[in-house]
Design an enzyme around this catalytic site. Structure first.
Site, PDB file in Angstrom:
ATOM      1  N   TYR A  15      52.880  71.564 -30.523  1.00  0.00           N
ATOM      2  CA  TYR A  15      53.885  70.492 -30.460  1.00  0.00           C
ATOM      3  C   TYR A  15      55.254  71.110 -30.237  1.00  0.00           C
ATOM      4  O   TYR A  15      55.652  72.038 -30.943  1.00  0.00           O
ATOM      5  CB  TYR A  15      53.880  69.698 -31.768  1.00  0.00           C
ATOM      6  CG  TYR A  15      54.928  68.621 -31.837  1.00  0.00           C
ATOM      7  CD1 TYR A  15      54.800  67.453 -31.102  1.00  0.00           C
ATOM      8  CD2 TYR A  15      56.049  68.768 -32.648  1.00  0.00           C
ATOM      9  CE1 TYR A  15      55.769  66.451 -31.173  1.00  0.00           C
ATOM     10  CE2 TYR A  15      57.011  67.782 -32.732  1.00  0.00           C
ATOM     11  CZ  TYR A  15      56.866  66.627 -31.989  1.00  0.00           C
ATOM     12  OH  TYR A  15      57.824  65.651 -32.059  1.00  0.00           O
TER      13      TYR A  15
ATOM     14  N   ASP B 220      58.391  79.015 -28.604  1.00  0.00           N
ATOM     15  CA  ASP B 220      58.834  77.982 -29.536  1.00  0.00           C
ATOM     16  C   ASP B 220      58.619  78.533 -30.937  1.00  0.00           C
ATOM     17  O   ASP B 220      57.504  78.569 -31.447  1.00  0.00           O
ATOM     18  CB  ASP B 220      58.028  76.706 -29.311  1.00  0.00           C
ATOM     19  CG  ASP B 220      58.425  75.582 -30.269  1.00  0.00           C
ATOM     20  OD1 ASP B 220      59.106  75.859 -31.274  1.00  0.00           O
ATOM     21  OD2 ASP B 220      58.024  74.430 -30.020  1.00  0.00           O
TER      22      ASP B 220
ATOM     23  N   LYS C 251      64.502  74.098 -37.769  1.00  0.00           N
ATOM     24  CA  LYS C 251      63.968  73.980 -39.115  1.00  0.00           C
ATOM     25  C   LYS C 251      64.548  74.991 -40.101  1.00  0.00           C
ATOM     26  O   LYS C 251      65.610  74.774 -40.653  1.00  0.00           O
ATOM     27  CB  LYS C 251      62.433  74.051 -39.086  1.00  0.00           C
ATOM     28  CG  LYS C 251      61.771  72.861 -38.406  1.00  0.00           C
ATOM     29  CD  LYS C 251      60.267  72.933 -38.530  1.00  0.00           C
ATOM     30  CE  LYS C 251      59.570  71.795 -37.807  1.00  0.00           C
ATOM     31  NZ  LYS C 251      59.756  70.495 -38.396  1.00  0.00           N
TER      32      LYS C 251
END
Length: 459
Positions: A162, A257, A291
């Protein structure tokens, strides 16, 4: 509910889901005002059979308390970023200082330089950095910059990884590595899906086949170097090296990512973690982060080789901007978070807690005859209700979702907060203790026993 003396009361109340009456009332009210009653679909309980999501009101250390006062040991950790635990005093002080001195200026600040330099020192592949407001924005920007740098349009991604909710990454796999993808969400134009090829994770042959067909049109190959979105899944030995070699042979850039993985397994990025004996062979051109680097506040960042990053405005033609990007509150929290994480022994302790939790869960499941595969790296792990290894999205999908849903609810009723999806990971924080882990294993043992009894009654 404050103080150690009240914790036992909160734990006892967790044993009965009816103790969450206020959450039920809040959910009913939320449905009147908020789409689906939640501001992210991952917060709903749809993936575990539906029902009322728990509304949290407070977090401290490794614990959260819901609107009814029930205490939970938190392994959700806001899907990863709360690595220091909730309301860590060093981060809280940084946020207070930012609030008192101005949270948003719309101008450069010295804090941005300090934080960018900290990221560069920790991640050698970053020559230049640009801040964004989220990991989604960071990934989106990496794709735009890769297209600007190569003059190509297509990207290759890996199934189950994702990368945010923007159009270019909400694309399902085609019928094979040489076929284009199809929209994975309503509202994604087919024309955009045609620019994305999705291949299985840990399958270098599939990537080679896709690049043989589309390589001269591929701007970038994008990957989570260590997967965090269908559980915790490590690349097979040599796979990441193959990804970098094959992409560059085709003239494509490599995008990592690291929104989940940066600073999760050690002080730095997954690309320099001990899984990879020669970091030079797995060094990407661009890295997206988010995050954890915000210490609990919204932030993202991306960076990479200078000649690629200099394609970004105001130096180059690839436009990316954001009024909130690099704001003093988020950057201050991020600096504080990294200052704590680089203290000696931090990751060694997370690894020890993770090993203790993995061992306890595995043994408890074995004792009650529950098929369980646990994937773990340092202080992050995932539980897959199956008796086969999980090395890609297809294998994760074959794990028993009904078993997970039962386990999730049994754990929740004992005061253990997990993500409500069989694909999500458990995240430890530096605030967790050995007792928290042992209490969690005890709760899991009870849950597995009930699941085994239910299975016997129905067969």
């Amino acid at each position: 509910m404050d103080g150690i003396g009240n914790m036992k009361e909160g734990q006892d109340r967790n044993r009965n889901a009816s103790a969450r009456a206020r959450s039920a009332g809040l959910y009913e009210e939320a449905l009147r005002h908020i789409v689906g009653g939640v501001n992210s679909p991952s917060r709903s309980f749809k993936a575990v059979g539906g029902g009322v999501p728990v509304f949290m009101s407070r977090g401290q250390g490794a614990y959260m308390w819901d609107a009814d006062g029930n205490r939970y040991i938190d392994y959700l950790a806001a899907y990863g970023p709360i690595i220091l635990g909730h309301a860590h005093p060093h981060v809280a002080e940084a946020i207070r200082h930012a609030a008192e001195n101005g949270t948003l200026f719309g101008t450069p600040t010295e804090l941005e330089i300090t934080f960018a330099n900290m990221l560069k020192q920790a991640i050698p592949s970053l020559d230049k950095v640009r801040f964004t407001n989220s990991g989604t924005e960071a990934v989106m920007s990496c794709i735009r910059v890769a297209r600007a740098a190569t003059g190509r349009d297509k990207i290759i991604k890996f199934a189950g990884c994702y990368h945010g909710h923007f159009d270019q990454v909400l694309v399902a796999a085609g019928s094979g590595p040489s076929t284009l993808g199809s929209p994975d969400s309503a509202g994604v134009p087919a024309s955009i899906a045609r620019e994305v090829i999705t291949v299985p994770f840990n399958d270098a042959e599939a990537l080679a086949e896709a690049l043989d067909r589309w390589g001269d049109q591929t701007a970038a190959v994008m990957i989570e170097p260590i997967v965090g979105n269908f559980g915790i899944v490590a690349p097979k030995p040599g796979f990441l090296e193959d990804v970098c070699r094959l992409a560059r042979s085709a003239g494509a850039l490599v995008i990592y990512d690291e929104v989940i993985s940066a600073f999760r397994f050690h002080y730095g990025a997954a690309q320099t973690y001990r899984l990879f004996p020669d970091p030079a062979k797995v060094e990407p051109d661009l890295t997206a982060m988010g995050k954890i680097i915000g210490g609990g506040l919204p932030i993202g960042a991306y960076g990479g080789r200078a000649e690629v990053m200099e394609k970004v405005a105001p130096l180059g033609p690839a436009y990316q901007a954001g009024t909130m990007a690099g704001n003093p509150a988020s950057v201050s929290a991020g600096i504080a978070c990294l200052e704590v994480l680089r203290e000696p022994g931090t990751y060694k302790r997370l690894d020890a807690l993770g090993r203790r939790l993995e061992s306890g869960l595995t043994e408890a499941a074995r004792r009650h005859g529950i098929p369980l595969t646990v994937n773990r790296i340092a202080g992050a792990l995932s539980t897959h209700f199956c008796d086969h290894p999980v090395t890609n999205y297809e294998e994760a999908g074959r794990a028993d979702g009904e078993q997970f849903a039962a386990f999730f609810r049994l754990m929740l009723d004992q005061g253990i907060c997990l993500a409500p999806s069989k694909y999500e990971a458990w995240f430890l924080t530096i605030a967790h203790t050995e007792k928290d882990v042992d209490d969690t294993v005890e709760a899991a043992d009870k849950a597995f026993r009930q699941m085994a009894n239910m299975h016997r009654r129905t067969n």
